[in-house]
Design a protein around this motif. Sequence first.
Motif, PDB file in Angstrom:
ATOM      1  N   ARG A 101       2.099  37.921  51.198  1.00  0.00           N
ATOM      2  CA  ARG A 101       1.197  38.688  49.953  1.00  0.00           C
ATOM      3  C   ARG A 101      -0.167  38.236  50.612  1.00  0.00           C
ATOM      4  NH1 ARG A 101       2.145  40.520  45.017  1.00  0.00           N
ATOM      5  NH2 ARG A 101       4.104  40.165  44.650  1.00  0.00           N
ATOM      6  N   SER A 122       2.036  44.569  44.610  1.00  0.00           N
ATOM      7  CA  SER A 122       2.935  44.358  43.857  1.00  0.00           C
ATOM      8  C   SER A 122       2.987  43.252  43.136  1.00  0.00           C
ATOM      9  CB  SER A 122       3.780  44.977  43.734  1.00  0.00           C
ATOM     10  OG  SER A 122       4.951  44.359  44.617  1.00  0.00           O
ATOM     11  N   ASP A 123       4.216  43.599  42.119  1.00  0.00           N
ATOM     12  CA  ASP A 123       3.734  42.749  40.315  1.00  0.00           C
ATOM     13  C   ASP A 123       6.176  42.359  41.270  1.00  0.00           C
ATOM     14  OD1 ASP A 123       6.023  44.540  39.711  1.00  0.00           O
ATOM     15  OD2 ASP A 123       4.979  44.478  37.766  1.00  0.00           O
ATOM     16  N   GLN A 124       5.963  42.486  42.129  1.00  0.00           N
ATOM     17  CA  GLN A 124       7.394  42.232  42.776  1.00  0.00           C
ATOM     18  C   GLN A 124       7.647  40.559  43.574  1.00  0.00           C
ATOM     19  OE1 GLN A 124      11.013  42.890  40.603  1.00  0.00           O
ATOM     20  NE2 GLN A 124       9.640  43.041  39.257  1.00  0.00           N
ATOM     21  N   PRO A 125       8.382  40.215  43.543  1.00  0.00           N
ATOM     22  CA  PRO A 125       8.092  39.570  44.960  1.00  0.00           C
ATOM     23  C   PRO A 125       8.378  40.030  46.180  1.00  0.00           C
ATOM     24  CG  PRO A 125      10.244  38.796  43.472  1.00  0.00           C
ATOM     25  CD  PRO A 125       9.673  40.357  42.897  1.00  0.00           C
ATOM     26  N   GLU A 137      14.465  37.125  47.678  1.00  0.00           N
ATOM     27  CA  GLU A 137      13.549  36.995  46.418  1.00  0.00           C
ATOM     28  C   GLU A 137      14.398  36.406  45.164  1.00  0.00           C
ATOM     29  OE1 GLU A 137      13.766  41.588  43.751  1.00  0.00           O
ATOM     30  OE2 GLU A 137      15.983  40.178  44.472  1.00  0.00           O
ATOM     31  N   ARG A 175      11.976  33.485  42.579  1.00  0.00           N
ATOM     32  CA  ARG A 175      11.527  33.654  40.913  1.00  0.00           C
ATOM     33  C   ARG A 175      11.851  32.507  40.479  1.00  0.00           C
ATOM     34  NH1 ARG A 175      11.774  39.415  39.340  1.00  0.00           N
ATOM     35  NH2 ARG A 175      12.577  40.964  40.585  1.00  0.00           N
ATOM     36  N   HIS A 193       8.154  31.387  41.229  1.00  0.00           N
ATOM     37  CA  HIS A 193       7.247  32.525  40.327  1.00  0.00           C
ATOM     38  C   HIS A 193       8.160  32.878  38.969  1.00  0.00           C
ATOM     39  CE1 HIS A 193       4.040  30.931  42.547  1.00  0.00           C
ATOM     40  NE2 HIS A 193       4.658  31.593  43.892  1.00  0.00           N
ATOM     41  N   HIS A 194       7.337  33.202  37.948  1.00  0.00           N
ATOM     42  CA  HIS A 194       7.375  34.336  37.414  1.00  0.00           C
ATOM     43  C   HIS A 194       7.091  35.952  37.450  1.00  0.00           C
ATOM     44  CE1 HIS A 194       8.916  36.497  33.264  1.00  0.00           C
ATOM     45  NE2 HIS A 194       7.859  37.174  33.872  1.00  0.00           N
ATOM     46  N   TYR A 195       8.192  36.534  37.799  1.00  0.00           N
ATOM     47  CA  TYR A 195       8.017  38.630  38.021  1.00  0.00           C
ATOM     48  C   TYR A 195       8.905  38.580  37.081  1.00  0.00           C
ATOM     49  CZ  TYR A 195       7.176  36.790  42.786  1.00  0.00           C
ATOM     50  OH  TYR A 195       6.745  35.704  43.631  1.00  0.00           O
ATOM     51  N   THR A 218      11.603  41.657  35.844  1.00  0.00           N
ATOM     52  CA  THR A 218      12.941  42.032  36.321  1.00  0.00           C
ATOM     53  C   THR A 218      13.253  43.433  36.226  1.00  0.00           C
ATOM     54  OG1 THR A 218      13.918  42.439  33.545  1.00  0.00           O
ATOM     55  CG2 THR A 218      13.459  40.135  34.813  1.00  0.00           C
TER      56      THR A 218
END
Length: 255
Positions: free
Chosen positions: A85, A162-165, A239, A243, A246-248, A250
Motif C-alpha cells: 500500500r 485502489s479502494d479494494q484490499p 483479502e 477486510r 478495514h472497511h472496503y 464490496t
Amino acid sequence: MNFLLKPLRVIYVVYAAATFLGIMFLILPPIFLASLLGKQRGGNIIFYFLRFWAHTWFPLVGMWVSRKYECERDNAPCIYVVNHRSYLDAAIAVKVMRLPFRPLGKVELSKIPFFGFIYRNSIVAVDRSNASARARSVREMMTALKAGISILMFPEGTTNDSDQPLRSFHNGAFRMAIELQIPVKPVLYLDAGHRLPHKGPMHISPGKCRVVFLPSIPVAGLTLNDINTLKQQTFDIMEAELRKYHHYPTLQQVG
C-alpha cells in the motif's frame, strides 16, 4: 485550525526526512564495508545495520510498529507475500521480518544517490522490461532460498492505490514456491497506507503500523499446474483478513 496544522505538518515532514537521511548516512560506511564480503554474507550483515536504522527511525517519528502472529513462529526459510500500500512497506519489512531475508525490488530505485547503494546491496533487483534480467533475478532468489534466506515479494507488483484490499497477483512468488517446494507465508501491513499514502510525502503522519503474520500455506505435492490455485488461495486468505481490519467497498458496490 488548518492554518495552525499546516506549519506543524511541514515541520514534521522535514524532521522525518532529516532523521531518515541522518541515520542512513550514519550506517553507510559499515554497509559499504559489509558489501565487500559478497552478496550473501555481506547482505546478511547489511540487514542488521538496516534493522538498527528502522528500530531507531520509527520511534523517532512517532510510528509504533507492532507484530501479531496468527501462526506458529519458526525459522524455516519461506516466501513472504505482503500486500503493498505504501513506499513505507520496505522500511517496515526491515523492522519486522525474520532475518535473513531479501526483498524483491525495482531496479530503478538503485539509481538514487547514496540510498541506491544500500538498496542494491540489500535486495534482489528486478528489471521487468528485460527478460534476461528477470531470469537472473529468479536465479538469485532461488540461490538465496537454498541458502536458507527467505524472500519477500509484493505479489501485486506495484503499490495498490485502489479502494479494494488487493490488486490482482502476479505468478512469480507462487511459481517459485512450487518449484522449490517452499511454503508461502502471507503477511499483512495494515496501516502503512495511512502513515504514508499515495498523496505524497507531505501526508506522512505518526501513528500505528500493525503487521499481521498469517499461517503458512503449504505447497508440498503441488505442481506448476497448480500455480493459479495457489495464487487464488493466497489472495482469498489475505483479502478476507484485510477486510476484518478495514472497511472496503464490496465488489457489488464498486463502479
